[in-house]
Design a protein around this motif. Structure first.
Motif, mmCIF file in Angstrom:
data_model
loop_
_atom_site.group_PDB
_atom_site.id
_atom_site.type_symbol
_atom_site.label_atom_id
_atom_site.label_comp_id
_atom_site.label_asym_id
_atom_site.label_seq_id
_atom_site.Cartn_x
_atom_site.Cartn_y
_atom_site.Cartn_z
ATOM 1 N N ALA B 120 1.201 -0.870 -0.664
ATOM 2 C CA ALA B 120 0.135 -0.137 -0.334
ATOM 3 C C ALA B 120 1.333 0.718 0.001
ATOM 4 O O ALA B 120 0.120 2.121 0.747
ATOM 5 C CB ALA B 120 -0.694 -0.228 1.480
ATOM 6 N N ASN B 121 2.315 1.048 0.080
ATOM 7 C CA ASN B 121 2.725 1.824 0.057
ATOM 8 C C ASN B 121 3.034 3.023 -1.596
ATOM 9 O O ASN B 121 3.929 3.381 -2.788
ATOM 10 C CB ASN B 121 4.572 1.736 0.174
ATOM 11 N N GLU B 170 -5.192 2.696 -3.516
ATOM 12 C CA GLU B 170 -5.795 3.913 -3.299
ATOM 13 C C GLU B 170 -5.839 3.756 -1.233
ATOM 14 O O GLU B 170 -6.234 4.594 -0.784
ATOM 15 C CB GLU B 170 -7.643 3.670 -3.431
ATOM 16 N N CYS B 171 -4.798 2.643 -0.930
ATOM 17 C CA CYS B 171 -4.781 2.761 0.575
ATOM 18 C C CYS B 171 -6.252 2.833 1.448
ATOM 19 O O CYS B 171 -6.933 2.626 2.369
ATOM 20 C CB CYS B 171 -4.397 3.974 1.613
ATOM 21 N N ASP B 175 -6.760 1.455 5.100
ATOM 22 C CA ASP B 175 -7.420 2.405 5.697
ATOM 23 C C ASP B 175 -8.656 2.031 6.474
ATOM 24 O O ASP B 175 -8.509 1.737 8.136
ATOM 25 C CB ASP B 175 -7.884 3.311 5.071
ATOM 26 N N LYS B 245 3.178 3.798 3.155
ATOM 27 C CA LYS B 245 3.817 5.457 2.748
ATOM 28 C C LYS B 245 2.320 6.065 1.898
ATOM 29 O O LYS B 245 2.002 5.506 1.012
ATOM 30 C CB LYS B 245 4.751 5.255 1.662
ATOM 31 N N ARG B 246 1.261 6.300 2.896
ATOM 32 C CA ARG B 246 -0.149 6.898 2.351
ATOM 33 C C ARG B 246 0.469 8.183 2.112
ATOM 34 O O ARG B 246 1.560 9.139 1.967
ATOM 35 C CB ARG B 246 -0.957 7.035 3.632
#
Lengths: 184, 259
Positions: B120-121, B170-171, B175, B245-246
């Motif tokens: 998710a980076n 898109e994380c 999230d 790394k959002r």
């Protein structure tokens, strides 16, 4: 469990040496050493607690970072610049390098490189090298998950008033500084 | 059974459908009961709740696409023990655990556990679809360089890793689970309940010997034992590692601490 605190004070002031504490030691205790350049102190958890406690009465930002952490390094210039007014008004900023979280990083190899690393980035506030491998106890003590980078805003009363996990920009650092200044 | 044996072709892009009452977000203690029989009407547009906490049961349909462009859906995971790991090619903490995590992956996949490796980076270029494989321990082969995500491909090849890497561009899953680090482990039991979150083990540098706590292995051993699984109490440990790394960091109030 044996714990160590080594102080490598170069810019003048050094903290009282304490023995004991939490976490795993990374190396045998050695005599304090001096390295030319920026001030870098080597602390274990107790040493870090003592460092923070000694600054009670002044607002403080503590930035946890590592040389191998890209976002940590990237945010340093903004931390320096954004907190100048805060520091000029009596606030303090301290960096705590958590390089030893990662296997392959040791005090004896990291410490000699830090002064130049910091100087090259214009870091003009105190920096500490955390000497313990495990950061779980550190997170337990200060109430955050060891997710780099992390910045704590601590009010003059000593209370942690805000925690920012992840990279921050100049506006965010300024806001954290203001939170520290305002206190709880 | 590996996730890539259960591929779904429902969507060509990442989609995330949170069904009303699909995610119980009642806090960690006490765990919310499984919501299997919940008769509440579904509201597809409902925004809350969108966080899965320890003890919550996920009934959402989540689809992520892997680096080969193949979709993987939670619909294929029914009844399976699932390990989700948020993973990075660049994080030295993840690298420190890599070989042991890969060994766990191989061993328990043989016993039916599904391993979901999520990158998710989005904020550090790791998920760059093309170009140089920055940070990878091996240069991409010519074939890798022509395929999407050359950095991830080169890293997997260099380290002989068995993962199917899903892209959380898109994380949204990060999230949903409030994932913070690489690594950050989430274990779901066969009902979809989150029963463990946190560390792989507490001995990253492998110095503790018999004193080390092998959280992930121990949790899986219990879940795979029908009798022990009945008495298993969900728990969590504090994740450690590099931040995911959002696109932008998030601040939160402290839990405790001070000086």
């Amino acid at each position: 469990m044996v714990s160590s605190l080594r102080t490598v004070a170069t810019a003048g002031a050094s903290l009282a040496l304490l023995l004991g504490g939490c976490g795993e030691p990374n190396a045998p205790v050695s005599a304090p050493r001096s390295i030319a350049g920026a001030a870098v102190e080597v602390v274990d958890l107790q040493g870090l607690e003592a460092f923070v406690h000694a600054r009670k009465g002044r607002p403080l930002l503590v930035n946890f970072w590592a040389t191998w952490c890209g976002p940590c390094v990237a945010e340093l210039p903004e931390l320096v610049a954004a907190t100048r007014p805060f520091r000029a008004a009596g606030g303090e900023v301290a960096g705590v390098c958590l390089d030893l979280m990662a296997p392959g990083y040791e005090v004896d190899t990291v410490l000699p490189k830090l002064p130049a690393f910091l100087a090259a980035r214009g870091i003009d506030y105190a920096n500490l090298l955390f000497s313990e491998y495990e950061c779980g106890p550190l997170g337990d003590r200060f109430g955050f998950d060891p997710v780099l980078p992390v910045t704590l805003a601590i009010g003059a009363s000593g209370e942690i008033v805000e925690i920012h996990e992840g990279r921050a920009d100049a506006a965010r650092f300024a806001a954290l500084a203001e939170r520290a200044r305002q206190g709880s | 059974m590996r996730l890539d044996m259960n591929r779904s072709f429902l969507s060509s892009t990442l989609t995330l459908f949170l069904l009303a009452a699909s995610v119980a977000a009642q806090g960690v203690e006490p765990p919310a009961p499984p919501n299997v029989q919940d008769p509440q009407p579904q509201q597809e547009e409902r925004q809350e709740p969108q966080v899965v906490r320890l003890g919550d049961t996920v009934r959402a349909t989540i689809t992520l696409t892997d680096i080969d462009g193949i979709d993987h859906s939670t619909e294929d995971l029914a009844g399976k023990i699932v390990v989700v790991n948020f993973w990075s090619t660049r994080c030295p903490i993840m690298r420190g655990w890599e070989s042991r995590y890969a060994a766990i992956h191989r061993e328990y996949a043989e016993r039916g556990v599904v391993f979901v490796t999520i990158n998710a980076n989005v904020g550090n270029g790791e998920l760059q679809r093309e170009g140089a494989a920055r940070g990878a321990p091996a240069e991409p082969t010519e074939a890798e360089a022509k395929q999407p995500y050359p950095e991830i491909r080169a890293y997997l090849r260099a380290n002989e890793l068995p993962y199917t890497v899903l892209v959380d561009a898109e994380c949204k899953v990060a999230d949903l689970l409030q994932a913070k680090t690489t690594p950050d482990i989430f274990v779901f039991d066969g009902t979809g309940k989150l029963v463990y979150r946190g560390l792989i083990d507490d001995d990253l540098r492998q110095q503790k010997g018999e004193k080390a706590k092998h959280y992930l292995r121990d949790v899986l051993d219990v879940l795979l034992d029908e009798q022990k699984a009945k008495e298993f109490e969900p728990f969590e440990t504090r994740p450690e590692g590099c931040s995911i790394k959002r696109p932008a960091g998030e601040a939160r109030r402290p839990r405790r601490g001070g000086r």
